[in-house]
Design a protein around this motif. Structure first.
Motif, PDB file in Angstrom:
ATOM      1  N   TYR A 125     -41.389 -71.724 131.588  1.00  0.00           N
ATOM      2  CA  TYR A 125     -41.127 -72.064 132.983  1.00  0.00           C
ATOM      3  C   TYR A 125     -42.025 -73.247 133.304  1.00  0.00           C
ATOM      4  N   SER A 126     -41.830 -73.844 134.461  1.00  0.00           N
ATOM      5  CA  SER A 126     -42.558 -75.076 134.770  1.00  0.00           C
ATOM      6  C   SER A 126     -44.067 -74.847 134.755  1.00  0.00           C
ATOM      7  N   SER A 127     -44.768 -75.721 134.046  1.00  0.00           N
ATOM      8  CA  SER A 127     -46.224 -75.576 133.902  1.00  0.00           C
ATOM      9  C   SER A 127     -46.952 -75.709 135.236  1.00  0.00           C
ATOM     10  N   ILE A 128     -46.323 -76.300 136.239  1.00  0.00           N
ATOM     11  CA  ILE A 128     -46.984 -76.538 137.525  1.00  0.00           C
ATOM     12  C   ILE A 128     -47.430 -75.238 138.183  1.00  0.00           C
ATOM     13  N   PHE A 129     -46.748 -74.132 137.862  1.00  0.00           N
ATOM     14  CA  PHE A 129     -47.061 -72.868 138.519  1.00  0.00           C
ATOM     15  C   PHE A 129     -48.181 -72.108 137.828  1.00  0.00           C
ATOM     16  N   ASN A 130     -48.809 -72.736 136.847  1.00  0.00           N
ATOM     17  CA  ASN A 130     -49.959 -72.128 136.191  1.00  0.00           C
ATOM     18  C   ASN A 130     -51.273 -72.670 136.738  1.00  0.00           C
ATOM     19  N   TYR A 131     -51.203 -73.281 137.923  1.00  0.00           N
ATOM     20  CA  TYR A 131     -52.404 -73.742 138.616  1.00  0.00           C
ATOM     21  C   TYR A 131     -52.628 -72.868 139.850  1.00  0.00           C
ATOM     22  N   PRO A 132     -53.882 -72.631 140.235  1.00  0.00           N
ATOM     23  CA  PRO A 132     -54.159 -71.736 141.366  1.00  0.00           C
ATOM     24  C   PRO A 132     -54.004 -72.426 142.722  1.00  0.00           C
ATOM     25  N   THR A 133     -53.710 -71.619 143.740  1.00  0.00           N
ATOM     26  CA  THR A 133     -53.682 -72.095 145.127  1.00  0.00           C
ATOM     27  C   THR A 133     -54.975 -71.635 145.795  1.00  0.00           C
ATOM     28  N   LEU A 134     -55.935 -72.538 145.851  1.00  0.00           N
ATOM     29  CA  LEU A 134     -57.287 -72.170 146.285  1.00  0.00           C
ATOM     30  C   LEU A 134     -57.459 -72.184 147.792  1.00  0.00           C
ATOM     31  N   THR A 135     -56.722 -73.053 148.489  1.00  0.00           N
ATOM     32  CA  THR A 135     -56.863 -73.180 149.943  1.00  0.00           C
ATOM     33  C   THR A 135     -55.486 -73.283 150.581  1.00  0.00           C
ATOM     34  N   TRP A 136     -55.445 -73.197 151.899  1.00  0.00           N
ATOM     35  CA  TRP A 136     -54.178 -73.345 152.615  1.00  0.00           C
ATOM     36  C   TRP A 136     -53.569 -74.722 152.371  1.00  0.00           C
ATOM     37  N   ALA A 137     -54.404 -75.736 152.165  1.00  0.00           N
ATOM     38  CA  ALA A 137     -53.881 -77.079 151.902  1.00  0.00           C
ATOM     39  C   ALA A 137     -53.060 -77.112 150.617  1.00  0.00           C
ATOM     40  N   ASP A 138     -53.330 -76.209 149.695  1.00  0.00           N
ATOM     41  CA  ASP A 138     -52.545 -76.166 148.463  1.00  0.00           C
ATOM     42  C   ASP A 138     -51.081 -75.834 148.759  1.00  0.00           C
ATOM     43  N   VAL A 139     -50.849 -75.009 149.768  1.00  0.00           N
ATOM     44  CA  VAL A 139     -49.472 -74.689 150.163  1.00  0.00           C
ATOM     45  C   VAL A 139     -48.777 -75.957 150.645  1.00  0.00           C
ATOM     46  N   GLY A 140     -49.501 -76.781 151.395  1.00  0.00           N
ATOM     47  CA  GLY A 140     -48.944 -78.058 151.825  1.00  0.00           C
ATOM     48  C   GLY A 140     -48.704 -79.003 150.665  1.00  0.00           C
ATOM     49  N   ALA A 141     -49.657 -79.060 149.742  1.00  0.00           N
ATOM     50  CA  ALA A 141     -49.510 -79.954 148.587  1.00  0.00           C
ATOM     51  C   ALA A 141     -48.345 -79.533 147.704  1.00  0.00           C
ATOM     52  N   ILE A 142     -48.143 -78.232 147.542  1.00  0.00           N
ATOM     53  CA  ILE A 142     -47.001 -77.759 146.749  1.00  0.00           C
ATOM     54  C   ILE A 142     -45.699 -78.186 147.403  1.00  0.00           C
ATOM     55  N   GLY A 143     -45.598 -77.990 148.717  1.00  0.00           N
ATOM     56  CA  GLY A 143     -44.370 -78.390 149.404  1.00  0.00           C
ATOM     57  C   GLY A 143     -44.130 -79.886 149.323  1.00  0.00           C
ATOM     58  N   TRP A 144     -45.172 -80.650 149.577  1.00  0.00           N
ATOM     59  CA  TRP A 144     -45.028 -82.113 149.586  1.00  0.00           C
ATOM     60  C   TRP A 144     -44.814 -82.670 148.183  1.00  0.00           C
ATOM     61  N   LEU A 145     -45.677 -82.318 147.245  1.00  0.00           N
ATOM     62  CA  LEU A 145     -45.644 -82.931 145.911  1.00  0.00           C
ATOM     63  C   LEU A 145     -44.715 -82.189 144.947  1.00  0.00           C
ATOM     64  N   VAL A 146     -44.918 -80.892 144.798  1.00  0.00           N
ATOM     65  CA  VAL A 146     -44.149 -80.135 143.805  1.00  0.00           C
ATOM     66  C   VAL A 146     -42.675 -80.073 144.192  1.00  0.00           C
ATOM     67  N   ASP A 147     -42.415 -79.723 145.457  1.00  0.00           N
ATOM     68  CA  ASP A 147     -41.011 -79.686 145.887  1.00  0.00           C
ATOM     69  C   ASP A 147     -40.433 -81.092 145.986  1.00  0.00           C
TER      70      ASP A 147
END
Length: 332
Positions: A125-147
């Motif tokens: 599966y995509s390697s991107i999901f093997n990184y941790p979400t340490l802060t609420w900003a990570d949720v934003g970064a996932i939406g902006w960058l990953v999506d």
């Protein structure tokens, strides 16, 4: 989409398998070249079928595993509005996985087989999901960058030569566009907030930028399936072409946010009219893909635990179905 590792081997033309004639292969390629959609009951080369099974199933696995990093923040979202939006997004990802498993099933593989491949570690599966979400900003970064990277990958698949996959992607792309806007809005709010919030947003960008760039897969010189997948119109653009489009769109967005891309070599090239980036650490990419990322073990353990916890439901449903099937219809 989370399909970065799905085209990683085979540049040479694929020969006809045993029982497949050259004439059949030529007629098939002519249909693909004419932009005809290939449907489940149509004849197709076995290599085409296997390529699609690998790509669609791994895409589905990525959607399901991709629920975990953000699901981790549902109970800790900073407001009721943020919580409701995040729940909706995670629910969407689960739905995307179901659409894609259904599309793969039309190729002759069962959902049980695909899930067994995921849980055993045989499927990627995509390697991107093997990184941790340490802060609420990570949720934003996932939406902006990953999506955002997912959309760049997925929109061309709406024109994939295989009909069920192309049709599934139309709805998925519409929903992913919402996910990307949601992430960018979180990052914008943080970037316009306090010093601590801006620092949190910058830290998330620092950690998610390079993994997002790697999402597009190996460089074209090392991506061995790309040529054949493009010939079959499963893919429409190469990994490097999609990566460059993403960079050219995303760098100005970061500038608008007032955040710095974590790449000292990043620069605008007037000659090519593209942003140029520094060297990608492919050693990190291959290590995470091989199962040595920060959260590889944790992600698979979570999926295995969920599978085991739901076993009684599946067994009860199967028993009920057998009981219903065994009943003799009552005379009217």
């Amino acid at each position: 989409m989370y399909t970065q590792a799905l085209d990683s081997h085979g540049k040479e033309p694929v020969p006809a398998a045993s029982g497949e004639s050259a004439a059949q292969a030529q007629r098939f390629q002519a249909r693909v070249d004419a932009e005809d959609k290939i449907e489940p009951k149509d004849w197709m080369p076995d290599a085409y079928r296997q390529t699609l099974i690998r790509q669609i199933s791994q895409h589905a696995h990525s959607e399901i595993v991709g629920m975990l990093p953000e699901g981790n923040w549902i109970t800790r979202a900073p407001s009721l509005r943020r919580k409701a939006v995040l729940i909706a997004k995670v629910q969407d990802e689960g739905g995307h996985g179901m659409y894609l498993y259904s599309a793969a099933e039309t190729l002759g593989i069962s959902r049980a087989q695909m899930l067994e491949q995921l849980l055993s570690g045989a499927a990627k599966y995509s390697s991107i999901f093997n990184y941790p979400t340490l802060t609420w900003a990570d949720v934003g970064a996932i939406g902006w960058l990953v999506d955002g990277a997912a959309i760049m990958n997925q929109i061309p698949i709406c024109r994939c030569s295989y009909g069920p996959y192309a049709r599934a992607m139309v709805r998925i792309c519409k929903e992913e566009s919402f996910h990307q806007r949601q992430g960018f809005e979180i990052m914008l709010t943080l970037a316009q907030g306090s010093d601590a919030q801006r620092a949190m947003a910058q830290d998330a960008l620092n950690r998610w930028w390079w993994p997002s760039i790697m999402m597009f897969g190996p460089s074209d010189a090392d991506s061995k399936h790309t040529a054949q997948s493009m010939r079959w119109k499963i893919k429409r653009f190469s990994n490097d072409e999609l990566r460059q489009k993403f960079i050219d769109i995303t760098v100005p967005q970061a500038q608008f946010l007032g955040l710095a891309i974590p790449d000292r070599e990043l620069r605008w090239d007037p000659g090519t009219q593209h942003y140029l980036i520094g060297a990608i650490d492919w050693n990190e990419f291959h290590a995470v893909l091989a199962g040595h990322g920060p959260c590889n073990r944790e992600r698979l353990e979570a999926r295995r635990a969920a599978d085991e916890a739901g076993r009684w439901v599946r067994e009860a449903a199967a028993a009920h179905a057998r009981k219903q099937h065994g009943r003799t219809p009552q005379a009217a």
